[in-house]
Design a protein around this motif. Structure first.
Motif, mmCIF file in Angstrom:
data_model
loop_
_atom_site.group_PDB
_atom_site.id
_atom_site.type_symbol
_atom_site.label_atom_id
_atom_site.label_comp_id
_atom_site.label_asym_id
_atom_site.label_seq_id
_atom_site.Cartn_x
_atom_site.Cartn_y
_atom_site.Cartn_z
ATOM 1 N N LEU A 30 77.695 102.181 89.151
ATOM 2 C CA LEU A 30 77.766 103.081 90.297
ATOM 3 C C LEU A 30 77.093 102.386 91.476
ATOM 4 O O LEU A 30 75.909 102.587 91.721
ATOM 5 N N GLY A 31 77.816 101.544 92.171
ATOM 6 C CA GLY A 31 77.232 100.787 93.263
ATOM 7 C C GLY A 31 76.260 99.754 92.741
ATOM 8 O O GLY A 31 76.618 98.892 91.957
ATOM 9 N N ARG A 32 74.989 99.859 93.149
ATOM 10 C CA ARG A 32 73.960 98.915 92.695
ATOM 11 C C ARG A 32 73.349 99.325 91.357
ATOM 12 O O ARG A 32 72.565 98.588 90.777
ATOM 13 N N ALA A 33 73.689 100.509 90.860
ATOM 14 C CA ALA A 33 73.098 101.024 89.626
ATOM 15 C C ALA A 33 74.093 100.961 88.470
ATOM 16 O O ALA A 33 75.301 101.061 88.652
ATOM 17 N N THR A 34 73.559 100.803 87.266
ATOM 18 C CA THR A 34 74.335 100.866 86.042
ATOM 19 C C THR A 34 73.674 101.906 85.149
ATOM 20 O O THR A 34 72.472 101.834 84.883
ATOM 21 N N VAL A 35 74.467 102.894 84.685
ATOM 22 C CA VAL A 35 73.950 103.982 83.862
ATOM 23 C C VAL A 35 74.619 103.919 82.498
ATOM 24 O O VAL A 35 75.828 103.738 82.399
ATOM 25 N N SER A 36 73.825 104.086 81.443
ATOM 26 C CA SER A 36 74.315 104.017 80.078
ATOM 27 C C SER A 36 74.248 105.382 79.409
ATOM 28 O O SER A 36 73.430 106.227 79.774
ATOM 29 N N THR A 37 75.114 105.597 78.401
ATOM 30 C CA THR A 37 75.088 106.851 77.644
ATOM 31 C C THR A 37 73.836 106.967 76.780
ATOM 32 O O THR A 37 73.545 108.036 76.267
#
Length: 56
Positions: A30-37
């Motif tokens: 998400l843009g500069r961020a990476t989110v994991s489950t």
């Protein structure tokens, strides 16, 4: 000598399926961020610099 296993497959735009010794997860950029489950987040702060933490 210990061995490790890690596998990753791109599923589409910014979505990735990851598998390793501890299980399977999905990550979304998400843009500069990476989110994991798994509840982890990584934010790129600059060239070669990032912050990693947990959401829950």
């Amino acid at each position: 000598m210990p061995f490790s296993f890690r596998w990753s497959k791109a599923l589409g735009r910014g979505l990735r399926l990851n598998a390793g010794r501890s299980g399977v997860s999905l990550t979304k950029r998400l843009g500069r961020a990476t989110v994991s489950t798994t509840g982890r987040v990584s934010v790129r702060l600059g060239k070669g610099l990032s912050w990693r933490g947990k959401l829950w």
